[in-house]
Scaffold this motif. Structure first.
Motif, PDB file in Angstrom:
ATOM      1  N   GLU A   3    -143.599  92.406 102.615  1.00 60.68           N
ATOM      2  CA  GLU A   3    -143.597  90.967 102.890  1.00 60.68           C
ATOM      3  C   GLU A   3    -144.636  90.609 103.944  1.00 60.68           C
ATOM      4  OE1 GLU A   3    -141.947  88.407 101.511  1.00 60.68           O
ATOM      5  OE2 GLU A   3    -141.287  89.836  99.982  1.00 60.68           O
ATOM      6  N   MET A   4    -144.815  91.471 104.925  1.00 62.59           N
ATOM      7  CA  MET A   4    -145.797  91.209 105.966  1.00 62.59           C
ATOM      8  C   MET A   4    -147.219  91.227 105.386  1.00 62.59           C
ATOM      9  SD  MET A   4    -146.164  92.988 109.701  1.00 62.59           S
ATOM     10  CE  MET A   4    -147.083  94.409 109.166  1.00 62.59           C
ATOM     11  N   LEU A   5    -147.487  92.175 104.489  1.00 58.46           N
ATOM     12  CA  LEU A   5    -148.796  92.227 103.861  1.00 58.46           C
ATOM     13  C   LEU A   5    -149.035  90.989 103.000  1.00 58.46           C
ATOM     14  CD1 LEU A   5    -149.171  95.969 102.808  1.00 58.46           C
ATOM     15  CD2 LEU A   5    -150.493  94.709 104.505  1.00 58.46           C
ATOM     16  N   LYS A   6    -148.008  90.548 102.294  1.00 57.22           N
ATOM     17  CA  LYS A   6    -148.135  89.324 101.491  1.00 57.22           C
ATOM     18  C   LYS A   6    -148.477  88.138 102.383  1.00 57.22           C
ATOM     19  CE  LYS A   6    -145.074  89.986  97.531  1.00 57.22           C
ATOM     20  NZ  LYS A   6    -143.828  89.528  96.903  1.00 57.22           N
ATOM     21  N   ARG A   7    -147.793  88.045 103.519  1.00 57.68           N
ATOM     22  CA  ARG A   7    -148.027  86.925 104.425  1.00 57.68           C
ATOM     23  C   ARG A   7    -149.435  86.979 105.002  1.00 57.68           C
ATOM     24  NH1 ARG A   7    -143.243  85.881 108.293  1.00 57.68           N
ATOM     25  NH2 ARG A   7    -142.385  85.298 106.282  1.00 57.68           N
ATOM     26  N   ILE A   8    -149.908  88.184 105.361  1.00 58.74           N
ATOM     27  CA  ILE A   8    -151.261  88.325 105.914  1.00 58.74           C
ATOM     28  C   ILE A   8    -152.302  87.900 104.888  1.00 58.74           C
ATOM     29  CG2 ILE A   8    -152.976  90.016 106.667  1.00 58.74           C
ATOM     30  CD1 ILE A   8    -150.678  91.477 108.079  1.00 58.74           C
ATOM     31  N   PHE A   9    -152.146  88.364 103.634  1.00 61.13           N
ATOM     32  CA  PHE A   9    -153.100  87.982 102.596  1.00 61.13           C
ATOM     33  C   PHE A   9    -153.041  86.494 102.301  1.00 61.13           C
ATOM     34  CE2 PHE A   9    -153.132  92.545 101.317  1.00 61.13           C
ATOM     35  CZ  PHE A   9    -154.498  92.730 101.445  1.00 61.13           C
ATOM     36  N   VAL A  11    -152.219  84.056 104.429  1.00 59.85           N
ATOM     37  CA  VAL A  11    -152.864  83.348 105.535  1.00 59.85           C
ATOM     38  C   VAL A  11    -154.382  83.495 105.458  1.00 59.85           C
ATOM     39  CG1 VAL A  11    -153.169  83.347 108.040  1.00 59.85           C
ATOM     40  CG2 VAL A  11    -150.874  83.419 107.059  1.00 59.85           C
ATOM     41  N   ALA A  12    -154.871  84.695 105.129  1.00 57.28           N
ATOM     42  CA  ALA A  12    -156.319  84.910 105.014  1.00 57.28           C
ATOM     43  C   ALA A  12    -156.892  84.072 103.870  1.00 57.28           C
ATOM     44  CB  ALA A  12    -156.609  86.388 104.790  1.00 57.28           C
TER      45      ALA A  12
END
Length: 50
Positions: A3-9, A11-12
């Motif tokens: 979920e954190m990786l999804k959120r980072i991508f 936002v980017a």
């Protein structure tokens, strides 16, 4: 972690889209003056104009 990786991508991606949109509107107000050296500007149709 996933979920954190999804959120980072996400936002980017949003930042990239906002940068592209703001750059597009900036170029509408301040077009590049590349044709000064040759005196001609290339149009999208491929024709040159002075």
């Amino acid at each position: 972690m996933k979920e954190m990786l999804k959120r980072i991508f996400l936002v980017a991606f949003i930042l990239l889209v906002l940068t592209a949109i703001s750059g597009f509107f900036y170029m509408q107000k301040h077009p590049l003056e590349e044709g000064k050296s040759t005196g001609k500007s290339l149009k999208f149709s491929g024709q040159t104009s002075k």
